[in-house]
Every structure is written in structure tokens, then in C-alpha cells.
Scaffold this motif. Structure first.
Motif, PDB file in Angstrom:
ATOM      1  N   VAL A  47      -1.810  10.821  -8.584  1.00  0.00           N
ATOM      2  CA  VAL A  47      -1.587  10.888 -10.027  1.00  0.00           C
ATOM      3  C   VAL A  47      -0.098  10.763 -10.354  1.00  0.00           C
ATOM      4  O   VAL A  47       0.294   9.924 -11.178  1.00  0.00           O
ATOM      5  CB  VAL A  47      -2.169  12.190 -10.627  1.00  0.00           C
ATOM      6  CG1 VAL A  47      -1.812  12.320 -12.098  1.00  0.00           C
ATOM      7  CG2 VAL A  47      -3.683  12.216 -10.446  1.00  0.00           C
ATOM      8  N   GLU A  48       0.731  11.573  -9.724  1.00  0.00           N
ATOM      9  CA  GLU A  48       2.159  11.545 -10.020  1.00  0.00           C
ATOM     10  C   GLU A  48       2.768  10.184  -9.697  1.00  0.00           C
ATOM     11  O   GLU A  48       3.594   9.653 -10.436  1.00  0.00           O
ATOM     12  CB  GLU A  48       2.894  12.633  -9.233  1.00  0.00           C
ATOM     13  CG  GLU A  48       2.505  14.037  -9.605  1.00  0.00           C
ATOM     14  CD  GLU A  48       1.376  14.598  -8.734  1.00  0.00           C
ATOM     15  OE1 GLU A  48       0.575  13.805  -8.179  1.00  0.00           O
ATOM     16  OE2 GLU A  48       1.292  15.835  -8.620  1.00  0.00           O
ATOM     17  N   GLY A  49       2.341   9.607  -8.577  1.00  0.00           N
ATOM     18  CA  GLY A  49       2.831   8.289  -8.193  1.00  0.00           C
ATOM     19  C   GLY A  49       2.400   7.214  -9.165  1.00  0.00           C
ATOM     20  O   GLY A  49       3.176   6.321  -9.510  1.00  0.00           O
ATOM     21  N   LEU A  50       1.157   7.309  -9.624  1.00  0.00           N
ATOM     22  CA  LEU A  50       0.646   6.326 -10.587  1.00  0.00           C
ATOM     23  C   LEU A  50       1.426   6.375 -11.888  1.00  0.00           C
ATOM     24  O   LEU A  50       1.810   5.336 -12.435  1.00  0.00           O
ATOM     25  CB  LEU A  50      -0.844   6.567 -10.841  1.00  0.00           C
ATOM     26  CG  LEU A  50      -1.499   5.669 -11.887  1.00  0.00           C
ATOM     27  CD1 LEU A  50      -1.406   4.199 -11.500  1.00  0.00           C
ATOM     28  CD2 LEU A  50      -2.954   6.094 -12.101  1.00  0.00           C
ATOM     29  N   VAL A  51       1.687   7.564 -12.393  1.00  0.00           N
ATOM     30  CA  VAL A  51       2.419   7.693 -13.653  1.00  0.00           C
ATOM     31  C   VAL A  51       3.813   7.074 -13.525  1.00  0.00           C
ATOM     32  O   VAL A  51       4.229   6.268 -14.370  1.00  0.00           O
ATOM     33  CB  VAL A  51       2.497   9.167 -14.111  1.00  0.00           C
ATOM     34  CG1 VAL A  51       3.465   9.329 -15.276  1.00  0.00           C
ATOM     35  CG2 VAL A  51       1.109   9.679 -14.484  1.00  0.00           C
ATOM     36  N   GLY A  52       4.529   7.411 -12.483  1.00  0.00           N
ATOM     37  CA  GLY A  52       5.854   6.830 -12.282  1.00  0.00           C
ATOM     38  C   GLY A  52       5.803   5.325 -12.106  1.00  0.00           C
ATOM     39  O   GLY A  52       6.635   4.590 -12.658  1.00  0.00           O
ATOM     40  N   ALA A  53       4.820   4.856 -11.363  1.00  0.00           N
ATOM     41  CA  ALA A  53       4.696   3.422 -11.102  1.00  0.00           C
ATOM     42  C   ALA A  53       4.446   2.634 -12.381  1.00  0.00           C
ATOM     43  O   ALA A  53       5.067   1.591 -12.604  1.00  0.00           O
ATOM     44  CB  ALA A  53       3.578   3.171 -10.091  1.00  0.00           C
ATOM     45  N   LEU A  97       0.883  -1.168   0.000  1.00  0.00           N
ATOM     46  CA  LEU A  97       0.000   0.000   0.000  1.00  0.00           C
ATOM     47  C   LEU A  97       0.921   1.219   0.000  1.00  0.00           C
ATOM     48  O   LEU A  97       1.669   1.446   0.941  1.00  0.00           O
ATOM     49  CB  LEU A  97      -0.905   0.012   1.228  1.00  0.00           C
ATOM     50  CG  LEU A  97      -1.828  -1.186   1.414  1.00  0.00           C
ATOM     51  CD1 LEU A  97      -2.712  -0.977   2.646  1.00  0.00           C
ATOM     52  CD2 LEU A  97      -2.668  -1.444   0.186  1.00  0.00           C
ATOM     53  N   SER A  98       0.867   1.983  -1.072  1.00  0.00           N
ATOM     54  CA  SER A  98       1.793   3.088  -1.251  1.00  0.00           C
ATOM     55  C   SER A  98       1.221   4.411  -0.754  1.00  0.00           C
ATOM     56  O   SER A  98       0.106   4.776  -1.120  1.00  0.00           O
ATOM     57  CB  SER A  98       2.141   3.230  -2.734  1.00  0.00           C
ATOM     58  OG  SER A  98       2.954   4.365  -2.927  1.00  0.00           O
ATOM     59  N   PRO A  99       2.003   5.175   0.012  1.00  0.00           N
ATOM     60  CA  PRO A  99       1.586   6.514   0.414  1.00  0.00           C
ATOM     61  C   PRO A  99       1.902   7.569  -0.648  1.00  0.00           C
ATOM     62  O   PRO A  99       1.847   8.761  -0.379  1.00  0.00           O
ATOM     63  CB  PRO A  99       2.389   6.752   1.691  1.00  0.00           C
ATOM     64  CG  PRO A  99       3.652   5.981   1.487  1.00  0.00           C
ATOM     65  CD  PRO A  99       3.245   4.756   0.678  1.00  0.00           C
ATOM     66  N   ALA A 127       8.881   2.306  -4.853  1.00  0.00           N
ATOM     67  CA  ALA A 127       9.842   3.392  -4.627  1.00  0.00           C
ATOM     68  C   ALA A 127       9.675   4.504  -5.658  1.00  0.00           C
ATOM     69  O   ALA A 127       9.736   5.692  -5.328  1.00  0.00           O
ATOM     70  CB  ALA A 127      11.272   2.841  -4.663  1.00  0.00           C
ATOM     71  N   GLU A 128       9.447   4.122  -6.910  1.00  0.00           N
ATOM     72  CA  GLU A 128       9.251   5.130  -7.956  1.00  0.00           C
ATOM     73  C   GLU A 128       7.970   5.930  -7.716  1.00  0.00           C
ATOM     74  O   GLU A 128       7.943   7.144  -7.916  1.00  0.00           O
ATOM     75  CB  GLU A 128       9.216   4.472  -9.332  1.00  0.00           C
ATOM     76  CG  GLU A 128       9.186   5.450 -10.475  1.00  0.00           C
ATOM     77  CD  GLU A 128      10.436   6.315 -10.569  1.00  0.00           C
ATOM     78  OE1 GLU A 128      10.311   7.454 -11.060  1.00  0.00           O
ATOM     79  OE2 GLU A 128      11.523   5.874 -10.160  1.00  0.00           O
TER      80      GLU A 128
END
Length: 136
Positions: A98-104, A92-94, A119-120
Motif C-alpha cells: 500500500v505505502e509503495g503504491l501510493v508513493g509510486a 518488479l518492486s519489493p 525508487a519512490e
């Protein structure tokens, strides 16, 4: 490697996934959405989240990104509904939604493992912070 997007709003989640998929021309990635209520309203559902995690899992792990508040609670509760083996592969990522999803999705589509994808996602705010400076 799979990704699950948990949001109070199905349109918001689908738009975030569509944006992220723009970074993956010609590549496939398991991205599941658990968002909104069955009647089209706003809300989250732990059962729907657990089903999305199960659908996204290929055995390599799942990173879950959540928009806010009770989406975090629903995702946390969803873990309790999973068998122990699958639960151990879920992060479960904190990260920012949106930005986290794109990098992931970019690193996941490139073959990164669950920990690298998580991590990304966490680094999602770094470009804004570098440009605008961290509030202080």
C-alpha cells in the motif's frame, strides 16, 4: 509510465488503487490490477499479470507491486510470457504494497521515469520507520 498491482484479493487490490488514486485529483495514470481468481476467489495468475503489464505499458516502463508470497512468483513468471522489449521495461518492486503504491502513483503521475517510480515505491516504509523507529 504504468503501474500494475498484483494481489491475491481483487477487493484488496481495488481498495489500494482507490486509495492511491485519491492522491491524483484530476490526473490520469495507467494502473492495472491483476488480482484474485476468475471465480472471485483468492489467488494470482501469471497470465493475468502479463496481460496487465501489457495493458499498462506505454513504452515508458511498468512498475509492478505485489502483495505477498505467490503474487511475487506469479509476477516473476509473467515476465517470461512477455516479449524481450517489454520485459526490459518492467521492474518488479519489493516495496510495501500500500505505502509503495501510493508513493509510486504520485511520482509517476508527476512524470517520473520507471527507475524513479520504483525508487519512490521502495521508500514507502520510511515515514513509519522514522516515526516509530526501526525494529531492532
Amino acid at each position: 509510465m504504468g503501474i500494475v498491482v498484483v494481489s491475491h484479493s481483487r477487493p484488496l487490490a481495488e481498495a489500494a488503487v482507490a486509495l492511491a488514486r485519491q492522491m491524483l485529483p484530476g490526473r490520469e495514470l495507467a494502473v492495472e490490477v491483476a488480482a484474485g481468481t476468475d471465480d472471485g476467489g483468492l489467488g494470482t495468475d501469471a497470465v493475468a499479470v502479463s496481460e496487465a503489464i501489457t495493458a499498462a505499458d506505454s513504452g515508458a516502463g511498468v512498475v509492478v507491486l505485489m502483495d505477498l508470497g505467490s503474487a511475487v512468483l506469479s509476477a516473476d513468471t509473467a515476465l517470461e510470457l512477455l516479449d524481450d522489449d517489454l520485459r526490459a521495461r518492467v521492474v518488479l518492486s519489493p516495496a510495501p504494497f500500500v505505502e509503495g503504491l501510493v508513493g509510486a502513483v504520485v511520482v509517476a503521475a508527476g512524470g517520473a521515469d520507471r527507475d524513479r517510480v520504483a525508487a519512490e515505491a521502495l521508500r514507502g516504509l520510511a515515514p513509519k520507520q522514522a516515526h516509530l523507529g526501526a525494529p531492532g
